[in-house]
Scaffold this motif. Structure first.
Motif, mmCIF file in Angstrom:
data_model
loop_
_atom_site.group_PDB
_atom_site.id
_atom_site.type_symbol
_atom_site.label_atom_id
_atom_site.label_comp_id
_atom_site.label_asym_id
_atom_site.label_seq_id
_atom_site.Cartn_x
_atom_site.Cartn_y
_atom_site.Cartn_z
ATOM 1 N N MET A 1 0.856 -1.190 0.000
ATOM 2 C CA MET A 1 0.000 0.000 0.000
ATOM 3 C C MET A 1 0.892 1.239 0.000
ATOM 4 O O MET A 1 1.818 1.353 0.787
ATOM 5 C CB MET A 1 -0.899 -0.024 1.236
ATOM 6 N N SER A 26 0.933 6.011 6.646
ATOM 7 C CA SER A 26 1.476 4.811 6.019
ATOM 8 C C SER A 26 0.447 4.086 5.158
ATOM 9 O O SER A 26 0.816 3.343 4.247
ATOM 10 C CB SER A 26 2.054 3.863 7.071
ATOM 11 N N SER A 27 -0.846 4.307 5.427
ATOM 12 C CA SER A 27 -1.895 3.705 4.598
ATOM 13 C C SER A 27 -3.193 4.491 4.737
ATOM 14 O O SER A 27 -3.401 5.196 5.734
ATOM 15 C CB SER A 27 -2.145 2.251 5.000
ATOM 16 N N LYS A 62 2.018 5.118 0.521
ATOM 17 C CA LYS A 62 1.832 6.151 1.542
ATOM 18 C C LYS A 62 0.773 7.136 1.047
ATOM 19 O O LYS A 62 0.690 7.426 -0.140
ATOM 20 C CB LYS A 62 3.167 6.845 1.781
#
Length: 96
Positions: free
Chosen positions: A1, A59-60, A3
Motif C-alpha cells: 500500500m 502509512s496507509s 503512503k
C-alpha cells in the motif's frame, strides 16, 4: 500500500480564529502517536489567519481512516461546531 498524503484546509469564522486554532493544536500530539502517522503538521496562513492547513503523511489510507474515526477528532468537531466556515480534505499521492 502506498503512503497517503493528506492536505486538509480549515477556514475558521473570523470571530472564531483563536478558538479553532486552540482546538487544532490539541490534535497534534495525540495524532502523532497514532498508528500509521508519519507526519502531522499544522500551518496557519501568514496573510489570512483564519486559514489553517494540516499537511499529513500516513502509512496507509486505512490507518488514516482510523484517525478520522478517533475520539479526539469527534471532540474537536464538537468543540468547533459553528466556528468553522469550511473544511476540505484532499487525499494525495506523491508522484515526484
Amino acid at each position: 500500500m502506498a503512503k497517503l498524503t493528506i492536505v486538509a484546509n480549515i477556514i475558521a469564522n473570523e470571530d472564531s480564529v483563536e478558538q479553532v486554532k486552540a482546538e487544532l493544536i490539541k490534535l497534534i500530539d495525540i495524532t502523532r502517536t497514532e498508528a500509521g502517522c508519519i507526519q502531522y503538521d499544522l500551518h496557519q496562513d501568514n496573510e489570512n489567519p483564519a486559514h489553517f492547513v494540516f499537511f499529513e503523511n500516513w502509512s496507509s489510507r486505512e490507518l488514516w481512516q482510523d484517525h478520522m474515526r478517533a475520539q479526539h477528532l469527534a471532540d474537536y468537531q464538537a468543540a468547533t461546531k459553528g466556528a468553522v466556515a469550511s473544511f476540505t480534505v484532499n487525499e494525495m499521492t506523491r508522484i515526484g
